[in-house]
Design an enzyme around this catalytic site. Sequence first.
Site: not given
Ligand code: UDP
Length: 372
Positions: A171, A175, A248, A279, A305, A353, A355
């Site tokens: 996901r 870059r 989760r 976060r 969170e 999962y 979006d």
């Molecule tokens: N992830 C990570 N570090 C970060 C942000 C995301 O390792 O700082 C990984 C983590 O495994 C997470 C996945 O990337 O479950 C997808 O992150 P995303 O931000 O897309 O998750 P969401 O916003 O749906 O909670």
Amino acid sequence: MNYDYLVVGAGLYGATFAQKAKECGKSVLVIDKRNHIAGNIYTEEQEKINVHIYGAHIFHTNNTEVWNYLNRFTVFNRFTNSPVANYNGELYSLPFNMYTFNKMWGVVTPQEAADKIEQQRREAGITEPKNLEEQAISLVGKDIFEKLIKGYTEKQWGRDCKDLPAFIIKRLPVRLTFDNNYFNALYQGIPVGGYTQMVEHMLDGIEVRLGEDYLANKEMYDGMADRIIYTGPIDAYFDYKLGTLQYRSVRFENECLDIPNFQGNAAVNYTDRETPWTRIIEHKWFEFGKDSEGNDIPKTIISREYSSEWKPGDEPYYPVNDAENTELYAKYKELADKVPNVKFGGRLGEYKYYDMDAVVASALDFCRQELG
Ligand code: UDP
């Protein structure tokens, strides 16, 4: 009263279907167990700030049909998601891009960054990544895996990175350019006035009853409509008879602070293992331009969170799409396909999962089949 459709759940899937069905001249009743509409994208105004009560939702899509559709009900602002990672006080840019690589390794050119990643991939000896850890190392190397992925992911999912599917990390873009935009999406933004207002507009003129528990009185509700659109958990529909699908869950600790600016960004990810939260979201930055600093509002609302394992009765957030749960879902899906006149849709109904844009796209697809 007999309706053409009973929509169970006033979230994005349910609201999209209900809106389209009404537009086609059908009679629709929407019910929701909660005392508000909008499901998990529900926002609530506090201190003039729209708080994302069930976690941050940033709308982004490449799907022009979905974008145009939702723009009928809201104006999206120009918010661009660019989270910051905090690893024990070291700050890094997300998603992984040249700013991140420069800070991590001191590399300056894209070629140097690519070489560094390639070297770490070779040292790890991964050819075909089989799980999230191997996938992450082969995408960005060991250092970034250790500092920015491992701790966050294990907190987020409560599982070792070796036991998680590779797709979760795909996901995140990687870059070799200087671009902190988290999403590779043509369209991105947050509804001005909040998501709740957007869903209110979608449900305009449609009968909605809140605080109504479909599963507690299924027979009665089934008698009220020709067809049911069920967007609740698929296993709950069948009274968990094959077992419980895992999720989760997330717990939020919200705080209103008497300062105008707490962290200078909507999202800061705490990627070390020791910080207990995953976060911190500072909600005002979703809607207020940073150049004006949002400082006409002297306060700010933040959410810490915490990720937790789900047990029945908790709010389900993220489906755990590992092998075991995927298999169990397939069995429930088989049962669901045999239930006449009921469509299972959305994140909980399809155990996916999703979006937000994919939820709307899937609802619109279904509308085409169902409503023509
Ligand atoms: N992830 C990570 N570090 C970060 C942000 C995301 O390792 O700082 C990984 C983590 O495994 C997470 C996945 O990337 O479950 C997808 O992150 P995303 O931000 O897309 O998750 P969401 O916003 O749906 O909670």
